[in-house]
Write a protein that holds these residues in place. Structure first.
Motif, PDB file in Angstrom:
ATOM      1  N   THR A 248       0.836  -1.204   0.000  1.00  0.00           N
ATOM      2  CA  THR A 248       0.000   0.000   0.000  1.00  0.00           C
ATOM      3  C   THR A 248       0.871   1.254   0.000  1.00  0.00           C
ATOM      4  N   ILE A 249       1.915   1.272   0.832  1.00  0.00           N
ATOM      5  CA  ILE A 249       2.827   2.425   0.871  1.00  0.00           C
ATOM      6  C   ILE A 249       3.444   2.663  -0.509  1.00  0.00           C
ATOM      7  N   ALA A 250       3.837   1.589  -1.178  1.00  0.00           N
ATOM      8  CA  ALA A 250       4.528   1.701  -2.466  1.00  0.00           C
ATOM      9  C   ALA A 250       3.599   2.046  -3.629  1.00  0.00           C
ATOM     10  N   THR A 251       2.317   1.665  -3.536  1.00  0.00           N
ATOM     11  CA  THR A 251       1.480   1.753  -4.736  1.00  0.00           C
ATOM     12  C   THR A 251       0.181   2.530  -4.600  1.00  0.00           C
ATOM     13  N   SER A 252      -0.274   2.827  -3.397  1.00  0.00           N
ATOM     14  CA  SER A 252      -1.610   3.393  -3.247  1.00  0.00           C
ATOM     15  C   SER A 252      -1.584   4.880  -2.934  1.00  0.00           C
ATOM     16  N   ASP A 253      -2.508   5.615  -3.546  1.00  0.00           N
ATOM     17  CA  ASP A 253      -2.652   7.021  -3.199  1.00  0.00           C
ATOM     18  C   ASP A 253      -3.742   7.212  -2.141  1.00  0.00           C
ATOM     19  N   LYS A 254      -4.298   6.097  -1.646  1.00  0.00           N
ATOM     20  CA  LYS A 254      -5.349   6.153  -0.640  1.00  0.00           C
ATOM     21  C   LYS A 254      -4.811   6.082   0.796  1.00  0.00           C
ATOM     22  N   GLN A 255      -3.515   5.837   0.952  1.00  0.00           N
ATOM     23  CA  GLN A 255      -2.987   5.578   2.288  1.00  0.00           C
ATOM     24  C   GLN A 255      -3.184   6.757   3.232  1.00  0.00           C
ATOM     25  N   GLY A 256      -3.441   6.428   4.499  1.00  0.00           N
ATOM     26  CA  GLY A 256      -3.597   7.443   5.539  1.00  0.00           C
ATOM     27  C   GLY A 256      -2.261   7.746   6.200  1.00  0.00           C
ATOM     28  N   MET A 257      -2.283   8.699   7.128  1.00  0.00           N
ATOM     29  CA  MET A 257      -1.052   9.120   7.800  1.00  0.00           C
ATOM     30  C   MET A 257      -0.541   8.087   8.795  1.00  0.00           C
ATOM     31  N   SER A 258      -1.356   7.144   9.202  1.00  0.00           N
ATOM     32  CA  SER A 258      -0.961   6.190  10.242  1.00  0.00           C
ATOM     33  C   SER A 258      -0.179   4.994   9.725  1.00  0.00           C
TER      34      SER A 258
END
Length: 177
Positions: free
Chosen positions: A146-156
């Protein structure tokens, strides 16, 4: 309690002349073998430790148990032990503040394997949060993807992935927390 890490969100370049609000929170770490009890959030495509903010004047252990029970329906919470403190400075979206200084007090504990009913808040339901038992390495790999590929990730997600990696290393070394 040992200090694990202080993290600065990339948008926080200085604390000089910033209005800072502090938020105290707890995180619960409960494992059974290599499986860990986590919250999956559809909106952010991530796994996180159950937990949340403490109410004003609330005892940390009481708050940790309350959050764990509300989010996961966990019962039989026992053998609570301090794991460590994770500090972070991140953008604050409250009108009178620039920066949120979040301090997460992390505790290990045991719970019954069978969970009761959760009592999620409306925003948590709307974000698609649900409690799951999952292999810890699978959760880490998912968050890293998710960190590498998603633009949906939250700050946590940075905090959560860091903590999960520490927990997994301890499980590998000792086979328990």
């Amino acid at each position: 309690m040992r200090h694990l890490k202080t993290h600065f969100h990339p948008d926080i370049t200085t604390l000089d002349n910033k209005k800072i609000i502090q938020r105290l929170s707890t995180r619960s770490i409960t494992t059974q073998g290599n499986r860990i009890l986590l919250m999956y959030t559809d909106r952010y495509e991530d796994y996180s430790l159950p937990g949340g903010g403490l109410d004003e004047g609330e005892d940390m252990i009481v708050g940790m148990m309350r959050e764990l029970n509300e989010e996961t329906g966990a019962r039989g919470i026992q053998n609570i032990k301090p794991f460590g403190i994770y500090e972070e400075y991140r953008p604050c979206y409250k009108p009178d503040y620039d920066v949120q200084h979040m301090i997460s007090y992390c505790y290990t504990c045991d719970v019954n394997k069978t969970l009761g009913d959760s009592r999620l808040e409306d925003y948590e339901k709307n974000n698609g949060m649900k409690a799951v038992w999952i292999d810890i390495k699978e959760a880490i790999a998912h968050n890293e993807h998710t960190i590498a590929t998603s633009d949906k990730q939250g700050m946590s997600i940075v905090r959560e992935t860091y903590l999960l990696t520490l927990i997994a290393a301890q499980l590998d070394n000792h086979n328990h927390l």
